[in-house]
Write a protein that holds these residues in place. Structure first.
Motif, short mmCIF file in Angstrom:
data_model
loop_
_atom_site.label_atom_id
_atom_site.label_comp_id
_atom_site.label_asym_id
_atom_site.label_seq_id
_atom_site.Cartn_x
_atom_site.Cartn_y
_atom_site.Cartn_z
N ALA A 275 0.81 -1.23 0.00
CA ALA A 275 0.00 0.00 0.00
C ALA A 275 0.84 1.27 0.00
N LEU A 276 2.13 1.14 0.35
CA LEU A 276 3.01 2.30 0.37
C LEU A 276 4.01 2.28 -0.78
N GLY A 277 3.80 1.38 -1.74
CA GLY A 277 4.64 1.36 -2.93
C GLY A 277 5.92 0.56 -2.80
N ARG A 278 6.07 -0.19 -1.72
CA ARG A 278 7.28 -1.00 -1.54
C ARG A 278 7.10 -2.37 -2.18
N GLU A 279 8.18 -2.93 -2.71
CA GLU A 279 8.08 -4.22 -3.41
C GLU A 279 7.73 -5.34 -2.45
N VAL A 280 6.76 -6.16 -2.86
CA VAL A 280 6.36 -7.35 -2.09
C VAL A 280 6.03 -8.48 -3.05
N GLN A 281 5.97 -9.68 -2.51
CA GLN A 281 5.50 -10.84 -3.24
C GLN A 281 4.06 -11.12 -2.80
N ALA A 282 3.16 -11.21 -3.74
CA ALA A 282 1.75 -11.47 -3.43
C ALA A 282 1.28 -12.68 -4.22
N ARG A 283 0.18 -13.29 -3.75
CA ARG A 283 -0.32 -14.52 -4.36
C ARG A 283 -1.70 -14.32 -4.97
N TYR A 284 -1.99 -15.15 -5.96
CA TYR A 284 -3.33 -15.27 -6.50
C TYR A 284 -3.48 -16.69 -7.01
N ALA A 285 -4.69 -17.09 -7.34
CA ALA A 285 -4.91 -18.47 -7.80
C ALA A 285 -5.74 -18.47 -9.07
N VAL A 286 -5.53 -19.49 -9.89
CA VAL A 286 -6.26 -19.66 -11.15
C VAL A 286 -6.89 -21.05 -11.16
N HIS A 287 -8.12 -21.11 -11.62
CA HIS A 287 -8.81 -22.39 -11.68
C HIS A 287 -9.66 -22.43 -12.95
N SER A 288 -9.64 -23.57 -13.64
CA SER A 288 -10.41 -23.72 -14.87
C SER A 288 -11.45 -24.81 -14.70
N GLU B 254 -14.49 -26.50 -17.02
CA GLU B 254 -15.17 -26.59 -18.33
C GLU B 254 -14.76 -25.45 -19.25
N GLY B 255 -13.47 -25.14 -19.23
CA GLY B 255 -12.94 -24.12 -20.13
C GLY B 255 -13.03 -22.71 -19.63
N ALA B 256 -13.80 -22.46 -18.57
CA ALA B 256 -13.91 -21.12 -18.00
C ALA B 256 -12.81 -20.93 -16.96
N VAL B 257 -12.00 -19.89 -17.13
CA VAL B 257 -10.85 -19.67 -16.27
C VAL B 257 -11.13 -18.52 -15.30
N THR B 258 -11.04 -18.82 -14.01
CA THR B 258 -11.33 -17.84 -12.96
C THR B 258 -10.09 -17.58 -12.13
N ALA B 259 -9.87 -16.32 -11.79
CA ALA B 259 -8.79 -15.96 -10.88
C ALA B 259 -9.38 -15.53 -9.55
N VAL B 260 -8.77 -15.97 -8.47
CA VAL B 260 -9.13 -15.50 -7.14
C VAL B 260 -8.01 -14.61 -6.64
N ILE B 261 -8.37 -13.37 -6.34
CA ILE B 261 -7.39 -12.38 -5.89
C ILE B 261 -7.80 -11.88 -4.51
N GLU B 262 -6.92 -12.03 -3.55
CA GLU B 262 -7.13 -11.47 -2.23
C GLU B 262 -6.37 -10.15 -2.19
N ALA B 263 -7.11 -9.06 -2.28
CA ALA B 263 -6.48 -7.74 -2.42
C ALA B 263 -5.49 -7.45 -1.30
N ALA B 264 -5.78 -7.93 -0.09
CA ALA B 264 -4.91 -7.65 1.05
C ALA B 264 -3.52 -8.23 0.89
N GLU B 265 -3.34 -9.18 -0.05
CA GLU B 265 -1.99 -9.68 -0.33
C GLU B 265 -1.10 -8.52 -0.78
N ALA B 266 -1.70 -7.50 -1.42
CA ALA B 266 -0.94 -6.36 -1.89
C ALA B 266 -1.21 -5.09 -1.08
N ASN B 267 -2.47 -4.83 -0.74
CA ASN B 267 -2.78 -3.56 -0.07
C ASN B 267 -3.24 -3.74 1.36
N GLY B 268 -2.92 -4.89 1.98
CA GLY B 268 -3.43 -5.19 3.30
C GLY B 268 -2.67 -4.49 4.42
#
Length: 364
Positions: A50-63, A65-79
């Motif tokens: 949230a203050l512009g410092r470099e961090v490692q954050a996570r997200y997940a992808v799941h498919s 029947e061909g539909a690809v969804t991402a789950v993003i927990e915003a707090a991984e970056a701005n928490g």
């Protein structure tokens, strides 16, 4: 809980069958709960906090029947936890880092983003997220404004010409566990700003700046969403996404329950156990406990294990909850409870199931 239940069954000569389902309501922990249910490993992305410092954050992808969804927990970056090592800066904290997670999801071919927004350190209305995706937020001189909610007071126009076109085609679903409007005494700055370091003057500035942002968005999109329930969540983060991309806001607990298949699990259960750090009136307004109770059939008992229980038996009954037990053995600090949480929860569950099985045996 499951271990304690099985021990209670063994002591009574009964085989207790359990099904465990890690659950969350759209705040911290939601990504892990969904990854567990999907059987996928989260991916890491280099981004900023949230203050512009470099961090490692996570997200997940799941498919599916061909539909690809991402789950993003915003707090991984701005928490809040990512900036807990320095004094909070409520006027300049930004959602920019969340944009890198969205960009990674787009690059992975995702067509839908499930954005979980709880636990934020920001009050910028999603402005930083837009900037990270290519939008330019300009002042009256045509210069880009600075980071954070305070800078929105200078906003005059939003240039979306360089916005990634793939972002426009995304289906956005925002998991939100509050219904606060954007502005005013129940709004993002007034209610949630103080926990992000905002003093009374900061709250006033942020509220006014978010109003300016809402004015610009309404003028450019033709829709004014500031009074829409939930716009005040996570420092107003949903506002930009709803205004520009028609993002859908859904109660966090219900949205996660849909993804995890909670309905089927609780429907088939004889009794249901759930948990909460501190069980109080807020727990009954869309949090995990409330969601579990609403999805569980009325005749099925629902028990709550909590660090602290701060509601009465009458309130429990009115909420449709059978009983609530604290894992505390007396006056204890949060640190003391946290250090032994797993063992305490297991022990409390064992006591609860012993009592339940005793009553069931007595009833024949």
């Amino acid at each position: 809980m499951a271990e304690g239940a099985r021990r209670a069954g063994a002591s009574a000569g009964i085989e207790v069958q359990t099904e465990t389902l890690p659950f969350a309501d759209g705040g911290e922990g939601t990504l892990d709960a969904i990854c567990s249910a999907w059987g996928v490993q989260p991916q890491q992305v280099s981004t900023t906090d949230a203050l512009g410092r470099e961090v490692q954050a996570r997200y997940a992808v799941h498919s599916v029947e061909g539909a690809v969804t991402a789950v993003i927990e915003a707090a991984e970056a701005n928490g809040l936890p990512t900036v807990s090592d320095v004094p909070l800066q409520p006027l300049r904290a930004t959602t920019y880092g969340v944009g890198a997670l969205v960009s990674a999801a787009v690059e992975a071919g995702c067509e839908e983003v499930l954005l979980c927004i709880g636990g934020s350190a920001t009050t910028d209305g999603g402005a930083g997220l837009l900037q990270a995706l290519g939008a330019r937020l300009l002042d009256s001189s045509g210069e880009q404004i600075g980071p954070g909610g305070g800078a929105l007071a200078d906003l005059s126009r939003i240039d979306t010409e360089d916005l990634d076109p793939r972002v426009r085609g995304l289906r956005w679903r925002i998991a939100c566990d509050v219904i606060n409007p954007l502005l005013g005494p129940e709004g993002a700055a007034a209610v949630f700003g103080p926990q992000k370091g905002a003093d009374p003057q900061d709250v006033e500035e942020l509220d006014a700046a978010l109003g300016d942002f809402a004015d610009v968005l309404a003028a450019q999109t033709g829709q004014d969403v500031r009074e829409t329930p939930g716009m005040g969540a996570a420092g107003g983060l949903p506002m930009a996404l709803v205004s520009l991309f028609d993002a859908e806001i859904a109660p966090g607990g219900e949205l996660v329950a849909e993804v995890l298949g909670v309905q089927q699990v609780v429907t088939e259960a004889e009794i249901v156990l759930t948990g909460e750090g501190r069980l109080d009136s807020q727990s009954l307004g869309g949090k995990v406990v409330d969601t579990v109770r609403r999805l569980t059939p009325d005749q099925t008992p629902v028990f709550v294990l909590a660090g602290a229980v701060q509601i009465s038996a009458a309130e429990l009954d009115a909420a449709g909850l059978t009983a609530a037990l604290s894992i505390a053995r007396g006056p204890e600090t949060l640190e003391e409870l946290s250090a032994e949480a797993e063992a305490r929860i297991s022990s409390a569950a064992e006591q609860l199931i012993r009592t339940y099985l005793s009553g069931r045996a007595a009833a024949g």
